[in-house]
Design an enzyme around this catalytic site. Sequence first.
Site, PDB file in Angstrom:
ATOM      1  CB  CYS A  11      38.909  52.051  42.618  1.00 17.65           C
ATOM      2  SG  CYS A  11      38.032  51.618  44.136  1.00 17.65           S
ATOM      3  CB  CYS A  14      35.036  50.613  44.556  1.00 17.83           C
ATOM      4  SG  CYS A  14      35.974  51.998  45.207  1.00 17.83           S
ATOM      5  CG  ASP A 389      58.881  16.612  21.993  1.00 17.47           C
ATOM      6  OD1 ASP A 389      59.431  15.537  22.233  1.00 17.47           O
ATOM      7  OD2 ASP A 389      58.211  16.828  20.957  1.00 17.47           O
TER       8      ASP A 389
END
Length: 691
Positions: A11, A14, A389
């Site tokens: 996980c 963890c 631009d």
Amino acid sequence: MNEYKVKGLTCANCTRELQEEINKLPSGETASLSYNTGKLKLASTIDMKKVNKILSSDGAYIENVEEEGHNHEHHTGVNWIALLSISVFFYIAAFITEQWINEYVAIGLFLAATALSGYQTFFKGLKNLLKLKFNIETLMTIALIGALSIGEWKEGALVAILFGLNEYLEGLGMQKARKSMEKLLEIAPKEATILENGHERIVKIASLEVNQIVLVRAGEKIPSDGIVIEGKSSVNEAAITGESMPVEKAIDEPVYGGSINNEGVLKVKITKAYEDSSLAKILHLVEEAQETKTPTELFINKFAKYYTPLIMVISVIVMVLPPLLFNGSWGDWFYQGLAVLIVGCPCALVLSSPIAIVSGITKNARNGILIKGGVFLEQLGKITTIAFDKTGTLTKGEPYVEDLVAYDPTFLQIAASIEKSSSHPIAKAVIREAEGLPLDEPDEISTVSGSGIIAKMKGVTYYLGNESHVNHLKITEKVKQDLIDFKESGMTLVILANESNVLGIMGISDQVREESAAVIANLHSAGINNTIMLTGDHEKTADKVAKKVGLTSFFASLLPDEKVAKIKELSKNEKVAMVGDGINDAPALATADLGIAMGKGTDSAIETADIVLMQDHLGKLPSAIRSAKKVNSIIKLNITLALGLKLIALLLTIPGLLTLWIAILSDMGATILVTLISLTVLYEKKEKATM
């Protein structure tokens, strides 16, 4: 720094804790372990035995090079499914036995189910408890011991099974996102066929050198960036641009590594070693992008550190206060407190962001949109203003003849004959306009700096250039009016005259991209409030382009430093993205909240901007913004679900209705919902570019 692939990460929370443990080792301060990519980066001087010991404490391990690509189950996958299946069988058997056969046999079966599905959690939790380290394994271990000590065999077994399933599903969601990313990274070619003295030799892609000649047959991947020196074929550049339409390639045309030769045989001269190629840079940046933490993720990780201790304090309060102050049953409230402990798991909360972020980055990369990190994906979803631009972004950057007036029927033919030897962009526009006309060779030709060309053809002297170039003539009222009209329309003038008369006028413009107007409209519908053009061109040209494409405003006659100042001014009140070609817009791109470059894999575009549109058009920008907004919405929803379900579980303690299995289901439900919702980003229907 050495890089390793780590398997068995269970996980996100963890993984964070494992990294913190490795950071405490000598030479481990700079170590990083990413749950998103499953990659561990370490200093070469670190003690690997200690690193392996820390990883193994959570069931993780460093994958050997020989194992890579093979299906080794080790601590995950089939083992977990088998154990959980057997545990469920024992649980059902125990439930039936308790009702119809013998209570003590049922207890034995409940304990067997608990042990099979919860032994890894139990042993990890005991180790953590001895170290006074309180994470989910510790909380689950305390809860299991507590449940069994008060005779809640059935609930203890159910909690162990549901937690095991929850851990498996949590890992599965991230694994799905990782596999999608790995599939994207597999587009890199592995080998190349080089030609040496007429002989073919297959080499590893990493050994390719500049100026080597490679042979690319139909269906093969072009190994690195290069130039076609022999052959003609259509090439699929989807790996670079995200666009599946093939591009025709002939001699002297550039090709990109990772693109696929559709038919015929091409000989390609390598211009970049693979590690310097566009594809290698893209894949490297995509990998790096997964490892960056967004502000939301950093906040969640910080919150998770305090969340678990807070829940432990609440658990103790639930166990002690009701019996002491309100004459509650010690047994009942001890059970309620154990259930509260399980609510302390922050896994679903920590998982609320990374799967969505990785899915968003992967989806956009497959679509030819390179987002350099989760932080930029998050930022893209917050943008309210986009500054463009003009040249090469909203326009093609190629002059063309927009309009002309011929006072003499030979006007265009003479003008093109004079320009045919010039490489100037305006000259090329004139020649394109005269395509198909027979052109003559000038007898004499000379350039007058700042005004134009004087040429002699068939004994006649011609003047080709701007207004100042023909000031020796007496201009008629008709020509004067035409010149005013052309200038009012924002066009650059090209005038052809002989020694006595003006023969014709051409209005030259920078051609607006076909898709620009549709893209701007699409951006407005995607939630962008302001679309602004910043250009060095004069006011009339800027006004013409702005109206044609549907921009909300424009600023003309800007020098590069004035563009930067304008971006700073806009950024005071809005979240501003700047879109340019990544070459001459670098200062403005760097100043904006988000720099977006377009450039079909050019080095400057990849290096300058936060986001790169790998096509040579803006067509996929609205798709990227919608995707980013969706990711941000999903993360907010995930956080709400993760915390909301836990809050509901905690509120159930007030009437004393919280049970162990409801507590674990609140976390499991959040985990499943968070994972499934996040993966919808990955499988969202691919949008077509606005063309």
